[in-house]
Structure formats: structure tokens, C-alpha cells
Design an enzyme around this catalytic site. Structure first.
Site, mmCIF file in Angstrom:
data_model
loop_
_atom_site.group_PDB
_atom_site.id
_atom_site.type_symbol
_atom_site.label_atom_id
_atom_site.label_comp_id
_atom_site.label_asym_id
_atom_site.label_seq_id
_atom_site.Cartn_x
_atom_site.Cartn_y
_atom_site.Cartn_z
ATOM 1 N N GLN A 100 0.848 -1.196 0.000
ATOM 2 C CA GLN A 100 0.000 0.000 0.000
ATOM 3 C C GLN A 100 0.884 1.245 0.000
ATOM 4 O O GLN A 100 1.645 1.485 0.942
ATOM 5 C CB GLN A 100 -0.939 0.048 1.212
ATOM 6 C CG GLN A 100 -1.956 1.181 1.048
ATOM 7 C CD GLN A 100 -2.841 1.420 2.246
ATOM 8 O OE1 GLN A 100 -2.346 1.677 3.344
ATOM 9 N NE2 GLN A 100 -4.146 1.366 2.064
ATOM 10 N N TYR A 169 -5.906 11.055 4.376
ATOM 11 C CA TYR A 169 -4.501 11.240 3.997
ATOM 12 C C TYR A 169 -4.423 12.011 2.668
ATOM 13 O O TYR A 169 -5.450 12.372 2.092
ATOM 14 C CB TYR A 169 -3.788 9.887 3.929
ATOM 15 C CG TYR A 169 -3.577 9.258 5.293
ATOM 16 C CD1 TYR A 169 -2.737 9.874 6.221
ATOM 17 C CD2 TYR A 169 -4.221 8.088 5.666
ATOM 18 C CE1 TYR A 169 -2.545 9.322 7.478
ATOM 19 C CE2 TYR A 169 -4.036 7.526 6.922
ATOM 20 C CZ TYR A 169 -3.194 8.154 7.826
ATOM 21 O OH TYR A 169 -3.004 7.618 9.069
ATOM 22 N N ARG A 319 -8.956 -5.391 11.894
ATOM 23 C CA ARG A 319 -8.870 -5.654 13.332
ATOM 24 C C ARG A 319 -9.117 -7.105 13.703
ATOM 25 O O ARG A 319 -8.413 -7.648 14.577
ATOM 26 C CB ARG A 319 -9.850 -4.724 14.079
ATOM 27 C CG ARG A 319 -9.370 -3.285 14.090
ATOM 28 C CD ARG A 319 -10.436 -2.340 14.554
ATOM 29 N NE ARG A 319 -11.530 -2.236 13.601
ATOM 30 C CZ ARG A 319 -12.629 -1.523 13.786
ATOM 31 N NH1 ARG A 319 -12.776 -0.851 14.912
ATOM 32 N NH2 ARG A 319 -13.576 -1.466 12.863
HETATM 33 C C1 FMN Z 1 -4.085 -0.768 13.889
HETATM 34 C C2 FMN Z 1 -4.667 -0.330 12.582
HETATM 35 C C3 FMN Z 1 -3.846 0.170 11.595
HETATM 36 C C4 FMN Z 1 -4.374 0.563 10.361
HETATM 37 N N1 FMN Z 1 -3.528 0.963 9.362
HETATM 38 C C5 FMN Z 1 -4.022 1.234 8.134
HETATM 39 C C6 FMN Z 1 -3.158 1.487 7.042
HETATM 40 O O1 FMN Z 1 -1.943 1.435 7.161
HETATM 41 N N2 FMN Z 1 -3.725 1.769 5.839
HETATM 42 C C7 FMN Z 1 -5.092 1.780 5.656
HETATM 43 O O2 FMN Z 1 -5.566 2.010 4.537
HETATM 44 N N3 FMN Z 1 -5.924 1.530 6.671
HETATM 45 C C8 FMN Z 1 -5.427 1.222 7.891
HETATM 46 N N4 FMN Z 1 -6.270 0.882 8.897
HETATM 47 C C9 FMN Z 1 -7.731 0.830 8.621
HETATM 48 C C10 FMN Z 1 -8.134 -0.574 8.189
HETATM 49 O O3 FMN Z 1 -7.486 -0.984 7.006
HETATM 50 C C11 FMN Z 1 -9.646 -0.689 7.955
HETATM 51 O O4 FMN Z 1 -9.985 0.167 6.890
HETATM 52 C C12 FMN Z 1 -10.476 -0.328 9.185
HETATM 53 O O5 FMN Z 1 -9.851 -0.741 10.382
HETATM 54 C C13 FMN Z 1 -11.851 -0.996 9.129
HETATM 55 O O6 FMN Z 1 -11.723 -2.391 8.980
HETATM 56 P P1 FMN Z 1 -11.918 -3.413 10.219
HETATM 57 O O7 FMN Z 1 -13.247 -3.119 10.815
HETATM 58 O O8 FMN Z 1 -11.840 -4.781 9.589
HETATM 59 O O9 FMN Z 1 -10.826 -3.160 11.192
HETATM 60 C C14 FMN Z 1 -5.774 0.482 10.138
HETATM 61 C C15 FMN Z 1 -6.602 -0.014 11.144
HETATM 62 C C16 FMN Z 1 -6.062 -0.431 12.344
HETATM 63 C C17 FMN Z 1 -6.984 -0.997 13.391
#
Ligand code: FMN
Length: 379
Positions: A100, A169, A319
Site C-alpha cells: 500500500q 490522507y 482488526r
Molecule cells: C491498527 C490499525 C492500523 C491501520 N492501518 C491502516 C493502514 O496502514 N492503511 C489503511 O488504509 N488503513 C489502515 N487501517 C484501517 C483498516 O485498514 C480498515 O480500513 C479499518 O480498520 C476498518 O476495517 P476493520 O473493521 O476490519 O478493522 C488500520 C486499522 C487499524 C486498526
């Protein structure tokens, strides 16, 4: 259920199932952004856990674009060897991984970059650090940095790349009227607000070729006053489709804005799951490339519905896989209980403290359990 576990291709990239690990900053790189053994172990555990594709943490394409501490860097050639070690280990363990590519823009961590954050335009009250509004020359340099980073990703053995244009971003700020109040050809209409994306897509394609898988993660909406709305994101998605993007990951929200941010807390019922699904469905209807849905997916049932009802083509999770990197194997083998993740977002904390992102809640639960066991040994 069967469709979730059948093979498919995205621009020649073979995925063994419909599950994708969403980009997740792990906070496990060196201060300079180089890959570490701990980071490789983390990716290997995901590959072994059955996920069809890993999207790496956001990786900064130029030094001033660093957004988080101990973030992966892809801004210079001497980082390629470490990245190659990472992709090799993922491949040796049956996984696939794309990189990414990201620039934090206004949300850059200026304490680390020691440079002003780059803003799309000046927006009163939205700056909490030193910043500089990007000039045309800055934009040209950043477009070049994306292309150079894409070339590095390919040289390092990544199976493709994803442009991060979500969550507030840099690229997402261009799309958002709340951040983008430019009066030049990069501001105003949605056609102008996607101009930088189009320039990057052209430059990246030139660098990596047509055969290389190229995804984009974008907000369906910002969920803030005057933010990007679904009408404009639909238009942007159509333009990305025409520009040769191979898949769109649908996210939403702006980091640091609380309840409607990308990682919504408290997913404790079916209704709260997959919180961008209505938007993803609209985007899927507007494009003819695969759509990936991210955000609050916790149960196998929800994943099945998303695919069966053709809301999206792929399921992306962050997560749930921090707590259970082997969740997909567990589901495939027949244990269909929901993910153990509590969606409390405590996993971010150790990352910012320098200990890497991990599930603190699981740690607390394990400690409680062993305390109970110790007590019962004495009873
Ligand atoms: C610890 C953490 C780090 C994340 N880092 C990124 C990242 O580097 N790039 C990104 O696009 N989204 C990042 N996200 C967002 C996730 O990719 C995702 O869009 C968001 O958590 C919702 O998905 P989930 O409910 O499955 O966690 C991060 C989320 C978490 C919890």
C-alpha cells in the site's frame, strides 16, 4: 460459503479465496522504515492463517509523507532488500502480498519527519502542526515519488500495489471539498479533484506496466461537514475504472474524527457490521472492476451475504485479523463462530508506544484466565 473459498483472479493475480487483510500499520518497522524480523513474522502468520491476499501497512513514498511511527518506508532503493525478504517469506508460506503506497499529507507525523506537513490547501482550524500548501512543483515531485515507489514495490517482489486514497490522507484530501479548496486545476469539480490521482495512475502504469495489479482504496464518503459525498465518490470510482485501476477497496471516514472514522468501534451486532456496505453496492453498480469492502466485518454470515448479494466481490478485514491471524483457516475448517475481536481499538495503543500493534484485550483476557487458574490451583 463455497464462493468465499473459490479461486479468482484480479489482473492475473490468483487469490485462493475472497478474503483480504486490509492495510494495517503494525508499528514494527525500524525508525527509518526498514523491514524487521518481527514484521516478517507478523506477515507470515497471516499467510499461514489462510488469507487470500495481504495488503501491507501504508508505506510512505517520500520522507515528508510519513504518517505513523515505525511505519514501513518505500521511499528509497536501499529499503528494497528488506522488502524482498518480507515478500519472499510470505510467498514461501503460501501467501500473496501487495504494497500500500501512501503519503500522509496534512496528517504527516511532523515530529518524525522534521518537515512541515503538506496540505492540499489552507483550511482554517484543520491544522494542528506546521504545514505547507503544496505547489504545482510539489505535486509533480510527489507524482514521481509514487511511480518510483511502485517500481520499488515491483522490484521487491510484491504481487501488486494499492494507492491509499482514503481516511483523510494526502490523496483523500484532494478528493475532499472540506480539505481541497484549491482554485487551480486540482480543486473545484470532482474531475479536478481526481487530477492528481490520474497523473499518479499514468506515471505508475508507465513504471510497472499494464499487467501489474493496481488497486485503490478510497472513501465512499468522508462523513464530515462538506466532505466527499457518495455522488462524487461514484464519479471518482468511474474515472479510476477508466484509468485502468484493477480493483477498488471501499472505505470511508477521516481518521481522528471519532465515531464515523474508518475503524468504527463497538461492532457488537449484525446491524453494525459492514458499515459501508450500502455505499459499496452503489460503487459496484457503477464500475466493472472488482470491489472490495472493508469496515466492521466480524461474522462469516455477513461475509457470505456480501458476496452472495453481490454487494462486493471481496471481503477485507483489519482488526479481526490482529487478534486472530488464522481466522480464515478457522472459518474454512468449520469453526464458524464470529471473530473474537471486540472492536475496541485498543490495538492502536501499543503501536504508538513502540511495541507494535497487537490485541491488548486478548492479553488482558489471558491474564485474567491464568489468574483464575492459579487461584483454583490453590483451592
Ligand atoms: C491498527 C490499525 C492500523 C491501520 N492501518 C491502516 C493502514 O496502514 N492503511 C489503511 O488504509 N488503513 C489502515 N487501517 C484501517 C483498516 O485498514 C480498515 O480500513 C479499518 O480498520 C476498518 O476495517 P476493520 O473493521 O476490519 O478493522 C488500520 C486499522 C487499524 C486498526
Amino acid at each position: 460459503m463455497k464462493r468465499l473459498f473459490t479461486e479468482s483472479y484480479i489482473n492475473g493475480l490468483l487469490l485462493k479465496n475472497r478474503f483480504i487483510r486490509a492495510a494495517t500499520w503494525e508499528g514494527l518497522a525500524t525508525p527509518e522504515g526498514a523491514v524487521t524480523p518481527k514484521l516478517i513474522d507478523r506477515m507470515v502468520s497471516l499467510a499461514k492463517g489462510g488469507i487470500g491476499l495481504i495488503i501491507s501497512s501504508h508505506s510512505y513514498i517520500s520522507k515528508e509523507g510519513q504518517g505513523t511511527p515505525w511505519q514501513i518506508g518505500i521511499y528509497e532503493d536501499n529499503l528494497i532488500d528488506g522488502l524482498k525478504d518480507l515478500t519472499t517469506e510470505v510467498h514461501n508460506n503460501g501467501g500473496k502480498i501487495i504494497s500500500q503506497l501512501a503519503h500522509a499529507g496534512q496528517y504527516a507525523e511532523t515530529k518524525l519527519t522534521k518537515q512541515p506537513a503538506l496540505s492540499v490547501s489552507y483550511v482554517p482550524d484543520s491544522h494542528d502542526s506546521s504545514f505547507k500548501v503544496v505547489s504545482k512543483a510539489d505535486i509533480t515531485r510527489i507524482v514521481f515519488s509514487y511511480a518510483a515507489a511502485a517500481e520499488r514495490a515491483k522490484a521487491a517482489g510484491f504481487d501488486g500495489i494499492e494507492l491509499h486514497s482514503g481516511h483523510g490522507y494526502f490523496l483523500s484530501q484532494f478528493l475532499s471539498p472540506a480539505y481541497n479548496q484549491r482554485k487551480d486545476e486540482y480543486g473545484g469539480s470532482i474531475q479536478n479533484r481526481v487530477r492528481i490521482h490520474c497523473e499518479i495512475l499514468q506515471a505508475v502504469r508507465k513504471a510497472v506496466g499494464l499487467e501489474y495489479p493496481l488497486f485503490i482504496k478510497m472513501n465512499c464518503a468522508d462523513f464530515i461537514d462538506n466532505g466527499l459525498d457518495i455522488e462524487d465518490s461514484l464519479q471518482a470510482a468511474r474515472i479510476f475504472n477508466e484509468m485502468g485501476v484493477n480493483a477498488i477497496e471501499v472505505s470511508g471516514g477521516i481518521i481522528r474524527t471519532g465515531k464515523l472514522a474508518p475503524s468504527r468501534p463497538g461492532i457488537n451486532s449484525k446491524e453494525k457490521e459492514a458499515y459501508f456496505k450500502e455505499y459499496a453496492k452503489k460503487i459496484k453498480a457503477a464500475v466493472n472492476i472488482p470491489v472490495i469492502l472493508v469496515g466492521g466485518i466480524k461474522t462469516l454470515d455477513t461475509a457470505i451475504n456480501i458476496i452472495d448479494e453481490e454487494i462486493a466481490d471481496y471481503i477485507s478485514m483489519s482488526r479481526a485479523l490482529i487478534r486472530e491471524p488464522d481466522l480464515i483457516n478457522r472459518w474454512e475448517k468449520g469453526d464458524q463462530n464470529k471473530a473474537k475481536c471486540k472492536f475496541d481499538n485498543l490495538c492502536f495503543n501499543p503501536g504508538f508506544e513502540g511495541n507494535g500493534v497487537y490485541c491488548i484485550t486478548q492479553e488482558i483476557e489471558n491474564k485474567r484466565l491464568s489468574a483464575i487458574q492459579v487461584k483454583s490451583n490453590y483451592s
